[in-house]
Design an enzyme around this catalytic site. Structure first.
Site, PDB file in Angstrom:
ATOM      1  N   SER A   1      20.466   9.265   1.748  1.00 16.67           N
ATOM      2  CA  SER A   1      19.791   7.601   1.838  1.00 16.67           C
ATOM      3  C   SER A   1      21.101   6.477   1.602  1.00 16.67           C
ATOM      4  CB  SER A   1      18.854   8.028   0.489  1.00 16.67           C
ATOM      5  OG  SER A   1      17.752   8.820  -0.080  1.00 16.67           O
TER       6      SER A   1
ATOM      7  N   GLY B   1       5.218   6.013   0.952  1.00 20.48           N
ATOM      8  CA  GLY B   1       6.134   7.325   1.171  1.00 20.48           C
ATOM      9  C   GLY B   1       5.754   8.567   0.923  1.00 20.48           C
TER      10      GLY B   1
ATOM     11  N   VAL C   1       0.620  -1.058  -0.115  1.00 18.33           N
ATOM     12  CA  VAL C   1      -0.470  -0.177  -0.534  1.00 18.33           C
ATOM     13  C   VAL C   1       1.175   1.296   0.556  1.00 18.33           C
ATOM     14  CG1 VAL C   1      -1.989   1.011   0.977  1.00 18.33           C
ATOM     15  CG2 VAL C   1      -1.348  -1.616   1.735  1.00 18.33           C
TER      16      VAL C   1
ATOM     17  N   HIS D   1      13.110   6.677  -4.864  1.00 18.02           N
ATOM     18  CA  HIS D   1      12.658   8.624  -5.042  1.00 18.02           C
ATOM     19  C   HIS D   1      12.901   9.655  -6.392  1.00 18.02           C
ATOM     20  CE1 HIS D   1      13.698   8.942  -0.708  1.00 18.02           C
ATOM     21  NE2 HIS D   1      14.547   8.231  -0.400  1.00 18.02           N
TER      22      HIS D   1
END
Lengths: 438, 438, 438, 438
Positions: free
Chosen positions: A304, A279, A276, A369
């Protein structure tokens, strides 16, 4: 079971639903497994009889489920997988009718018979107090058994379908986590943090001071359960090293001298909500919130991990210097080898921008990202000197830059051909590594 | 715009989504209707492009929708009905494949292609701020046009399917409405009350005093909107007349001398949530809540209208006394005719217990309470002497008795053959009316 | 009732405090007045015996007090005035000792014996649930009897002393009153508004729309009781007429086009808190709050009544035109006499800036705002055409201007010699009225 | 300071109060100490000038105070002690007038001039944001210097007088402390617990589980600061040992099997509120709260330290066995000496019931509970085997029994002659120690 007909509601349940578990317990003595009892209750819950006492029956099932041991759960899942699926005969009939005459009516019928009764079952179980939480945990249990039981994929698909609807972004609220948050939530933040472990309450407290932020999505049906949370450091300039950021003894600085928000950790809390998507929403909402609260922030950037880098290094074959550098990592003392930095930055820039898994970039964090519309901005050597950091990415970490009014355009470009958006610096680094591995 | 290809995201949206409505406004000058623009935005929202800017696009669509005039809405609904339905070709293909080889894989494919893209569209619209409320209102608009546009039934079915999932009992909270409730909610209670109109704030205040209760379900996404509410009077004995209960000048009595909770009004507030079932849950939850708060309450009973009684009387044909009585109602002064009471009670008892519409009882209020497991306890003459009361039920009202530990059994019996559960008194009355109308 | 000794606690109270009122009730039959019983309980509450059961005894006293009729209250107040004052013998002794040897010790003793036991009594009564509210109401009762009972001034002084401490600005919270406020509070706003009456809920609602603001101080011990509230209209330019501002049918305008906040009503809600100063704090806090929320507001100004103007006009003697004008007011049709405006503006400017009561300006509203550091900015004819407006101020209203960074300086100047700070316009007007009344 | 007159408000404060600290800072360079500047601001705050800008000036003073070093604070307190006391001349005059003619008027004047201006100063300081908290901390600072500065007793008396009024029981709210409480409060519970130290978050968590309770008083002006809190264990029977109760690894038991509430720790949190009585109210309120929530609780009892026992043992002289026993405590291994128990129980029973300090019992904990109306119920050997426990009370702890409907009677009896109310068991034990120490 009485011959000659289906059992009535009261025959199965006794006069009071609350007596059910006792009865099953008793029967267990003569051999009826508890999972079978729960499945019987599930059938009742789905029947018209479940209409009046639905909440109590649902509660009973979830309570019973919680007490199942692993083999009981296996039995329960197997029965769910086989017994609450669409009826093949009716699906075939409806398909045939649709093919004979495609219309709104035959389509509606086809939709109706292909929807697994399991979905209605789960909707009814959800009516029990704390039912949503119980179902999320049930899926967590289920997921851990999926690899060995492909039949259960259908149950998982049903739960995922429901959860995607129930945990719609429109139902989530963003809440700041700080030192005024109830301990019951903070305790879970400590427990769940997956990227950079929180070492107890003192460590947590530092991460909630004036120059840090933590935001989480919550769902009204799980008021004490963070869904996904993001940790932010307010800094001057883009941070290139994680250890100072998470050092509990680092001095606290006033947030108004910061010009950069560094997103250094994002954690999905609920394994039962796998796939789901949250983020991307969370990061964007936090950018908006911070921009309003602290208008002097100019830069929004991540710090990251690069989880797949070293594994890729080990499997690929390189020519010349690159091969030496990759090999050097298997020797002791490599972290002190200054010459390694140059080579590793180039290799990693190449890894992030050019190495693919199918059409998309290989690195999973990068994929996340870039899909959000961010770009690879900078690579940092000695950025994560922890065990995990050196083992998975040779101490390298990446900064992904979130520039609010470029996200849409970047996302759109990325979705067209999955080309990686990177800064000039990164592109130059990647080019330095001229000979790609075979 | 560019010949020969689909428009890009930025071509349609300009650099900022927020500029869209302006652009459409401009285009309107040269003939593009606003509904078409919204439909275009809906397509973008459903595409991959909608992933990054979903919330903003959704917000834009809902804002645009709100400004549509009725013909714009018609256009919008028509486009939704035709354009966002399953693709017939793919449904046919998937049906064929399933018939050739029924399996988990072909079934999953069939499920996927039969789910209307509209459902995903609505889920994405829901991500906008106050999106849920906007969708509930959209369905309210839609419903008012359904009778003339059967094609739109499919849109309605999709919204109902979503709302049944989103407004699951597990997501609703019960809240007491009293004089400490925010005015914005109280105002809606006044506005929505459908059974016995509330005549302004003074009237409302009386209904919230110490010997009255009002409870409502709320959904977290609509914090200021009551979903369904129930009004209760705490009385000594079963009330047989509504006017004293809703008299704003009646004296307030201490709640601890009451032994009976009289449910005198239940109101569904949101027409956009039609057919999502709440009422049965609400009554049961209120019974539980009152039982805990006021343990001296012994009886839980409704004071309910009998909306179909007089219409039935007028259409049916009766023998003898009954015919005379029925006819008497069309004459002036009947309310003072003492002999009428006896006859009407018998006729109405017969009406409630024996008259059917299909297999179920004719009276809609009766059907609701009987299905919940309640029983017809008493009939009251001169119970509602208002205009509505005398016109629809000849002043009669019914008490349905909710006996907590008989509800399940009653419900089960009722569901078997829809036999009406009635007190001895009612059954005796009904028998008095020995000759049923032909 | 043992002869020869004081009653014990249990003799007076019986085994349970809760039985007291019954006992007194019984005794009343044989002649003991309830006020005397309460006074006896007050003595017990003040004694060491009151330490354990203080809260219950306090509760009992306040409950008993509430039931007293006016003559019972008279008795109760008289007993409080005489019986709980400092002991004259001990005050004399302590005074003598202080005069003999002024020291920290003799001063402390003097302080101790001059503090009336009443103050400790009230502090102990305050421990009862809702005790603060009960004491505020007791002072309200008391105040209405003061003029005829000068002895009771001491009770009033004690309560005022306590309330000034308890209702310290530091304990008050500012809350916005809007349509989300609980009805129980809104109802009191309607009831209390003293300057421009609120005609029911519809009127109130208009005063809480987007272009209006209402703020109130609250005290944590009286959560549902507004202490003092201020009504504000957000306007373009300085408003000169009250009727349009309070017209329930006036159109609502977006607050962001406003540049001026007009304070058109300030109401002290609790008569029992008379002379505890709140108003000045409230206005300043609201200015700060509005400045933060709506930074485009440039001007903060009142639209205020001039309550003493016409009374002064009638008592003073004027020469020439002024006399004619003043006389004109007693004739019918004066409101349509255009020539009156010029004369009245001059007279009123003179009244506000030059007429005194002792050293301070005569007009009480003027005194309040000038003391706060505001200045008289403008006078408006036909500003309040209501009955009250024309009878007290000949339809005139004043604007007092609050310029944040001049308030301190203005206040300081005003406090030096009570010179009225007025705009050039007002000063010119006042000068026009060249011959002051004798 | 400029010759020829007192400084004006603006001369001292500059145009903006907020600039004051900078100015003082500058002057410090040429020798004006910051405490003197604060005292000057205090005078302004008390003057009429302080009326308009009171809140800002108060804020400035409290901010400046916080920055004072110890010698600055000394200076500040000395100036407060001498400069803001009643004027001796006016006190003498008012005393003389009262002696000449004792009346309501002369009394009121005497009250007025004997009230120290400090009290009004503190009331005005309280108007600053968080002013109450700052004043509580100021008194805490003050208290630590009192022993060496008797003149400052007057400041302390003024603050105590104000705090007794402001922290009146009627203004406190009881809140349960549990795992849902904000961490900022829980952190203070860990920090403040004085009786049985809390060893970090894990230990705290155990004390907040289902079979434990923790309640605290809060004041609305200090929302995150517990004032006094009480820790309770829900047990079967009266607990005689503290270590199992505070063992973080002890198993959690369901609260509904408990019949006894054991109050095992009560902690005053704010040293700045010394001598403002809370403890007695807290215990009684908790008894009431628990009785409502858990009606099956039959016994309410403490498990209390006996802090003065061993010190008394060491100073007193005993005959025979008692002397031997007392001496035995100074030898190693005494905790394993089984014969010691019998002797110590008797000595301690005697200590608690018969040893006095003035008219009251010697033991301070005993005095507190006896005054509340509790009785000494039981003594327990090896009840507290911690260092503190063995050093102060030779491992003994006492149970004081709170029997709700005997508290009043017990309290009254105790207050008459301070006779200790003890169980038969305790009295028998005390009698065994037949020869009291000389």
């Amino acid at each position: 079971m009485v011959p000659g007909g289906p059992l009535t509601f009261t025959q199965i349940l006794g006069t009071r639903i609350l007596g059910v578990s006792k009865r099953f317990h008793f029967q267990n003595g003569v051999g009826i497994p508890p999972a079978a009892g729960l499945i019987e209750l599930c059938r009742i819950l789905l029947s018209e009889r479940g209409e009046v006492s639905g909440i109590r029956i649902a509660q009973e099932i979830l309570k019973g489920y919680r007490k199942l041991n692993p083999s009981g759960r296996d039995e329960f899942f197997d029965a769910l997988a086989t017994g609450f699926s669409p009826d093949p005969v009716r699906v075939s009939e409806a398909s045939t009718r649709y093919l004979q005459e495609p219309s709104a009516v035959t389509l509606a019928e086809l939709q109706r018979v292909t929807e697994p009764p399991r979905q209605e079952l789960f909707r009814r179980l959800n009516m029990a107090p704390d039912g949503t939480q119980a179902l999320v945990r049930m899926r967590q249990d289920l997921i851990s058994t999926l690899s060995a039981n492909s039949l259960r994929q259908a149950i998982d698909a049903d739960l995922l379908h429901l959860f995607s609807s129930w945990f719609n972004r429109g139902f989530l609220t963003l809440q700041r986590i700080d030192w005024r948050t109830p301990a019951t939530v903070l305790e879970k933040i400590i427990e769940y943090e997956a990227v950079h472990q929180i070492q107890g309450w003192r460590d947590l407290r530092r991460r909630l001071e004036a120059d840090r932020r933590c935001y989480s999505f919550f769902h009204p049906a799980l008021p004490d359960e963070p869904i996904i949370f993001l940790e932010v450091a307010l800094e001057r300039g883009i941070s290139g090293r994680i250890q100072p950021l998470i050092d509990p003894d680092s001095p606290v600085r006033p947030p108004d001298i910061a010009d950069t928000a560094v997103f250094y950790s994002i954690t999905n809390c609920q394994r039962g909500l796998r796939n789901v998507p949250f983020g991307s929403f969370l990061i964007k909402q936090v950018v908006e919130t911070l921009r309003t609260e602290l208008p002097h922030l100019k830069t929004f950037v991540t710090l990251s991990p690069i989880p797949g880098f070293r594994a890729w290094l080990e499997e690929a074959e390189f020519p010349g210097e690159a091969a030496k550098a990759a090999k050097r990592l298997s020797e002791s003392g490599w972290m002190n080898d200054a010459r390694l930095e140059r080579e590793m930055l180039a290799l990693c820039a190449y890894y992030l921008t050019c190495v693919r898994k199918g059409p998309e970039p290989f690195d999973p964090v990068g994929r996340f990202h870039l899909r959000n519309g961010a770009r690879v901005e900078r690579l940092n050597w000695m950025a994560d000197v922890s065990d995990t950091g050196s083992k998975t990415s040779a101490t390298l970490m990446a900064n992904y830059l979130y520039t609010e009014n470029e996200l849409e355009k970047n996302h759109e470009r990325y979705m067209k051909d999955f080309r990686v958006n990177a800064s000039r610096e990164i592109r130059t680094l990647a080019r330095r590594f001229s000979m790609p591995p075979k």
